[in-house]
Scaffold this motif. Structure first.
Motif, mmCIF file in Angstrom:
data_model
loop_
_atom_site.group_PDB
_atom_site.id
_atom_site.type_symbol
_atom_site.label_atom_id
_atom_site.label_comp_id
_atom_site.label_asym_id
_atom_site.label_seq_id
_atom_site.Cartn_x
_atom_site.Cartn_y
_atom_site.Cartn_z
ATOM 1 N N MET A 1 -7.509 -1.542 -3.130
ATOM 2 C CA MET A 1 -6.620 -1.073 -2.067
ATOM 3 C C MET A 1 -7.432 -0.727 -0.822
ATOM 4 O O MET A 1 -8.471 -0.095 -0.911
ATOM 5 N N GLN A 2 -6.953 -1.156 0.343
ATOM 6 C CA GLN A 2 -7.595 -0.834 1.607
ATOM 7 C C GLN A 2 -7.200 0.581 2.035
ATOM 8 O O GLN A 2 -6.150 1.094 1.651
ATOM 9 N N ILE A 3 -8.035 1.206 2.861
ATOM 10 C CA ILE A 3 -7.783 2.581 3.265
ATOM 11 C C ILE A 3 -6.473 2.716 4.038
ATOM 12 O O ILE A 3 -5.732 3.692 3.872
ATOM 13 N N ASN A 4 -6.155 1.732 4.876
ATOM 14 C CA ASN A 4 -4.898 1.794 5.627
ATOM 15 C C ASN A 4 -3.692 1.723 4.695
ATOM 16 O O ASN A 4 -2.679 2.386 4.924
ATOM 17 N N GLU A 5 -3.811 0.917 3.648
ATOM 18 C CA GLU A 5 -2.736 0.829 2.653
ATOM 19 C C GLU A 5 -2.586 2.163 1.921
ATOM 20 O O GLU A 5 -1.466 2.607 1.636
ATOM 21 N N LEU A 6 -3.719 2.797 1.617
ATOM 22 C CA LEU A 6 -3.692 4.089 0.940
ATOM 23 C C LEU A 6 -2.979 5.129 1.789
ATOM 24 O O LEU A 6 -2.075 5.834 1.311
ATOM 25 N N LEU A 7 -3.382 5.226 3.063
ATOM 26 C CA LEU A 7 -2.793 6.245 3.939
ATOM 27 C C LEU A 7 -1.303 6.005 4.133
ATOM 28 O O LEU A 7 -0.512 6.962 4.193
ATOM 29 N N LYS A 8 -0.911 4.744 4.205
ATOM 30 C CA LYS A 8 0.506 4.416 4.347
ATOM 31 C C LYS A 8 1.286 4.826 3.098
ATOM 32 O O LYS A 8 2.377 5.410 3.190
ATOM 33 N N SER A 9 0.736 4.536 1.920
ATOM 34 C CA SER A 9 1.426 4.874 0.667
ATOM 35 C C SER A 9 1.550 6.388 0.497
ATOM 36 O O SER A 9 2.558 6.889 -0.002
ATOM 37 N N LEU A 10 0.531 7.145 0.921
ATOM 38 C CA LEU A 10 0.600 8.607 0.842
ATOM 39 C C LEU A 10 1.671 9.139 1.789
ATOM 40 O O LEU A 10 2.418 10.074 1.448
ATOM 41 N N LYS A 11 1.743 8.558 2.978
ATOM 42 C CA LYS A 11 2.747 8.979 3.958
ATOM 43 C C LYS A 11 4.153 8.727 3.434
ATOM 44 O O LYS A 11 5.082 9.508 3.677
ATOM 45 N N LEU B 1 4.904 8.797 0.362
ATOM 46 C CA LEU B 1 4.976 9.524 -0.905
ATOM 47 C C LEU B 1 5.052 8.583 -2.109
ATOM 48 O O LEU B 1 5.634 8.926 -3.145
ATOM 49 N N ASN B 2 4.441 7.417 -1.949
ATOM 50 C CA ASN B 2 4.308 6.483 -3.077
ATOM 51 C C ASN B 2 2.971 6.800 -3.750
ATOM 52 O O ASN B 2 1.946 6.184 -3.475
ATOM 53 N N ILE B 3 2.988 7.782 -4.645
ATOM 54 C CA ILE B 3 1.748 8.406 -5.131
ATOM 55 C C ILE B 3 1.483 8.052 -6.590
ATOM 56 O O ILE B 3 2.384 8.109 -7.433
ATOM 57 N N LYS B 4 0.217 7.696 -6.870
ATOM 58 C CA LYS B 4 -0.232 7.392 -8.227
ATOM 59 C C LYS B 4 -0.920 8.625 -8.834
ATOM 60 O O LYS B 4 -1.362 9.523 -8.109
ATOM 61 N N PRO B 5 -1.063 8.664 -10.166
ATOM 62 C CA PRO B 5 -1.684 9.845 -10.791
ATOM 63 C C PRO B 5 -3.194 9.959 -10.574
ATOM 64 O O PRO B 5 -3.727 11.062 -10.522
ATOM 65 N N ILE B 6 -3.903 8.809 -10.452
ATOM 66 C CA ILE B 6 -5.369 8.851 -10.346
ATOM 67 C C ILE B 6 -5.849 7.887 -9.261
ATOM 68 O O ILE B 6 -5.415 6.728 -9.209
ATOM 69 N N TYR B 7 -6.758 8.376 -8.431
ATOM 70 C CA TYR B 7 -7.375 7.562 -7.384
ATOM 71 C C TYR B 7 -8.896 7.671 -7.508
ATOM 72 O O TYR B 7 -9.426 8.760 -7.774
ATOM 73 N N LEU B 8 -9.567 6.551 -7.303
ATOM 74 C CA LEU B 8 -11.028 6.532 -7.296
ATOM 75 C C LEU B 8 -11.504 6.064 -5.926
ATOM 76 O O LEU B 8 -11.191 4.950 -5.490
ATOM 77 N N ILE B 9 -12.250 6.928 -5.229
ATOM 78 C CA ILE B 9 -12.844 6.586 -3.940
ATOM 79 C C ILE B 9 -14.328 6.343 -4.167
ATOM 80 O O ILE B 9 -15.051 7.242 -4.599
ATOM 81 N N GLN B 10 -14.787 5.131 -3.889
ATOM 82 C CA GLN B 10 -16.199 4.809 -4.099
ATOM 83 C C GLN B 10 -16.858 4.447 -2.776
ATOM 84 O O GLN B 10 -16.310 3.688 -1.980
ATOM 85 N N GLY B 11 -18.048 4.969 -2.541
ATOM 86 C CA GLY B 11 -18.800 4.625 -1.338
ATOM 87 C C GLY B 11 -19.246 5.863 -0.592
ATOM 88 O O GLY B 11 -18.580 6.906 -0.617
#
Length: 338
Positions: free
Chosen positions: A1-11, A13-23
């Motif tokens: 998932m791209q960061i822009n897609e992540l921020l859009k999904s959070l906005k 409220l399409n939220i998953k139980p676990i997220y992994l941020i690497q880097g």
């Protein structure tokens, strides 16, 4: 998932139980963390938000917290920082991590909990069971190999949103001076905004006047002088680095690293490896590979090897003799050019 897609999904409220941020991108990690934190109302954060550092805490504490239902709220946020056990690294503290409980939780997470795992590492150990399970059961946002265009887009967006403009030459210079590190470049923008407040436009001269070169960038310039046989420029820059309180052994280590990379890229590119394959095989950022490829086209293996071996000998003399670093570098340059 791209960061822009992540921020859009959070906005949305399409939220998953676990997220992994690497880097290891501090700026983006902070931005992501703040967006997750905004999901928990400020009045609920005392009870429904927890932040754990795996360098000092057992993962079982985070798991226990994650399994609890939110207290007078809809969601609980649990952030797991520095999960070194997903890599080949070891913690400075001797912690007997309860990996089994973590595995069980990841396989069957609490739906009312958002677990954000922040792994500030360029690479995880995919051979480990826990790493495989987390990758399989989480939304992954990989910040470890951002492309040139992605970094430029973030910088341009930040600059434009603050009412400024920047030309391509200045943008490229900003990226070079900050060693293609987005977090470093972002931190330099506040200085540039202040410096260019009246004209609201940023030129390459503005960047040169405001943004100080990193040690890596200075050594990068030093490598150019060395392989182009520019004795005076090489010696003068080396003196400047020493006089700026940089440790000679540290400078030499970066020089060795640069020439080692050039040799590797020279050999492998001659065998037909593309820029992408080189970055993947050597586990080096694509930007560094791009710059190395530009250099090695004009130099043969023998010349690069001569520089590398000369620097190895120089380091040996630094450690075993009383000769000054300045003198040793001058002797290295004279021998290399002749």
């Amino acid at each position: 998932m791209q960061i822009n897609e992540l921020l859009k999904s959070l906005k949305e409220l399409n939220i998953k139980p676990i997220y992994l941020i690497q880097g290891n991108q501090d700026y983006l990690i902070t931005k992501i963390r703040n967006n997750f934190l905004s999901l928990i109302p400020e009045s609920e954060r005392t009870m429904n938000y927890a932040n754990y550092d795996m360098e000092t805490t057992n993962i079982s504490n985070a798991v226990e917290d994650a399994m609890s239902l939110p207290f007078f709220g809809e969601k609980r946020l649990v952030i797991v920082n520095n999960p070194y056990f997903l890599t080949g690294n070891r913690s400075k503290e001797k912690i007997d991590q309860d990996i089994d409980s973590f595995v069980n939780y990841v396989k069957s997470p609490q739906n009312s909990t958002i677990m954000l795992i922040i792994a500030p590492y360029d690479k995880l150990d995919s051979r480990k069971k826990i790493t495989k399970i987390i990758k399989k059961n989480s939304e992954i946002i990989d910040l470890s190999n951002m492309s040139d265009s992605e970094i430029k887009n973030y910088l341009k967006s930040k600059i434009n949103n603050n009412g400024y403009t920047i030309d391509n030459e200045a943008l490229n210079q900003l990226i070079q001076r900050t060693s293609n590190d987005l977090s470093s470049a972002m931190s330099e923008l506040s200085k540039l905004f202040l410096y260019c407040y009246n004209q609201k436009s940023i030129s390459v001269n503005d960047v040169n006047n405001v943004v100080t070169k990193s040690l890596d960038q200075n050594v990068f310039d030093l490598v150019n002088y060395v392989i182009n046989n520019n004795i005076n420029e090489s010696i003068n820059l080396y003196h400047e680095l020493i006089n700026s309180s940089n440790e000679p052994l540290q400078i030499n280590a970066i020089l060795l690293s640069q020439f080692r990379l050039l040799i590797q890229v020279k050999v492998m590119s001659d065998k037909g490896y593309s820029q992408g394959k080189l970055a993947s095989k050597l586990r080096i950022h694509p930007y560094r590979i791009k710059l190395a490829l530009q250099k090695v086209r004009n130099y043969n293996y023998k010349k690069l090897s001569m520089a590398y071996l000369g620097l190895v000998d120089m380091e040996s003399q630094m450690k075993s003799t009383q000769k000054s670093a300045d003198l040793l570098f001058e002797m290295f340059m004279i021998k290399f050019v002749n």
